[in-house]
Design an enzyme around this catalytic site. Sequence first.
Site, PDB file in Angstrom:
ATOM      1  N   ASN A  21    -112.913 102.511 -15.068  1.00 12.90           N
ATOM      2  CA  ASN A  21    -113.468 101.471 -15.921  1.00 12.90           C
ATOM      3  C   ASN A  21    -114.647 102.030 -16.724  1.00 12.90           C
ATOM      4  OD1 ASN A  21    -113.863  98.955 -17.067  1.00 12.90           O
ATOM      5  ND2 ASN A  21    -114.124  97.883 -15.128  1.00 12.90           N
ATOM      6  N   GLN A  38    -120.229 100.885 -21.130  1.00 13.30           N
ATOM      7  CA  GLN A  38    -120.200 100.360 -22.489  1.00 13.30           C
ATOM      8  C   GLN A  38    -121.303  99.348 -22.752  1.00 13.30           C
ATOM      9  OE1 GLN A  38    -116.269  98.417 -21.612  1.00 13.30           O
ATOM     10  NE2 GLN A  38    -117.075  96.790 -22.922  1.00 13.30           N
ATOM     11  N   CYS A  72    -114.757  98.682 -25.165  1.00 13.23           N
ATOM     12  CA  CYS A  72    -113.878  99.256 -24.145  1.00 13.23           C
ATOM     13  C   CYS A  72    -112.764 100.077 -24.761  1.00 13.23           C
ATOM     14  CB  CYS A  72    -113.311  98.155 -23.263  1.00 13.23           C
ATOM     15  SG  CYS A  72    -112.298  96.936 -24.145  1.00 13.23           S
ATOM     16  N   HIS A 130    -109.062  93.682 -21.906  1.00 11.63           N
ATOM     17  CA  HIS A 130    -109.996  94.773 -21.622  1.00 11.63           C
ATOM     18  C   HIS A 130    -109.208  96.077 -21.528  1.00 11.63           C
ATOM     19  CE1 HIS A 130    -113.477  96.837 -20.074  1.00 11.63           C
ATOM     20  NE2 HIS A 130    -112.931  97.061 -18.886  1.00 11.63           N
TER      21      HIS A 130
END
Length: 330
Positions: free
Chosen positions: A296, A132, A138, A270
């Site tokens: 992630n 990102q 996110c 997040h």
Amino acid sequence: MQAEKLVLVLCAAIACVFSSEFLDQEWKAWKAKHEKEYSNFRDEIFRRKAWEATWQKVQKHNQLADQGLSRYRMAVNKFADMTPEERTSRKCFHSNKKSQNYVPMQDYSRILNIPESVDWRDSKCVNPVKNQGFCGSCWAFAAVGVFESHHCIKTKKLVEFSEQQLVDCDKGNDGCCGGMPDKAMAYITSHGIMQEKEYEYSGKQFQCLFKPDNALGFNVTKYYILPGEDNMALSLAFDGPMAVGIDASDDFQLYCNGIFEGGCTTDPNHAVIIVGYGTEHDEESNEDIDYWIVRNSWGEDWGDKGYVKMRRNTNTCGIATEASSVDLTR
């Protein structure tokens, strides 16, 4: 006595020189590896100081890991020249706690016979880890990743969808300033989504360039929030990956490998994607440790090739606080 003191002082001075030279070499190697350049000498001095503090923190933690006192290791990674305050201020997830849940709750609590382990990467329905960048998007990566995998599970076709469309066009969220995956799921359900190759990610928010004729629509039966880690595991096993919010703390951001289980709050800031779960036996404590496999959106150069194992059934970093998923039909 004075001679002995002088020897000790000289030894300490020599040790400091060698330590300084070693850190100089480590600093130069780290800058080269991560392609770091600084605007001026003062900025580099500040970043060097922050990096040294991170280096010391990582060494101390990994010594504990070597002694079996921690189940995960840290790395002097690309975030190492940030201060702890800077790392913990990187927020891109807006909590649903204070808003009304407009999506139904899915309850799997009556379903039994959960598989011992699941990893949706084995199905070839999880895209490579994305990055990102410095945009707080996110939430978009989490929502898009869930749709990519669920669409693949239904159609056997793995497609990359556009996070940038959500950043630019989803007015229910705040672009690079954060958002909520379940709201993004609602947007995709209503509008459809273009492919990444037709609406590429830029890491910045621009005017909306969405073209409905180029968008893929979905038959969504429902999108929902999951209560509790038992329900999360069952949903993951039978339906596919899900989006979750976590507290991406200072310790979390320096994660390297192993099962992460501490140094964070239960207030998510997040968004990430759970793609699997499992259990490992810990020889030191002689106990089985349940974990989640988490994808992630910080690139493959973070963590374990972009992934992290997080302890399961302890609400680690608030991972069970706000989990969301979607049901698609063919």
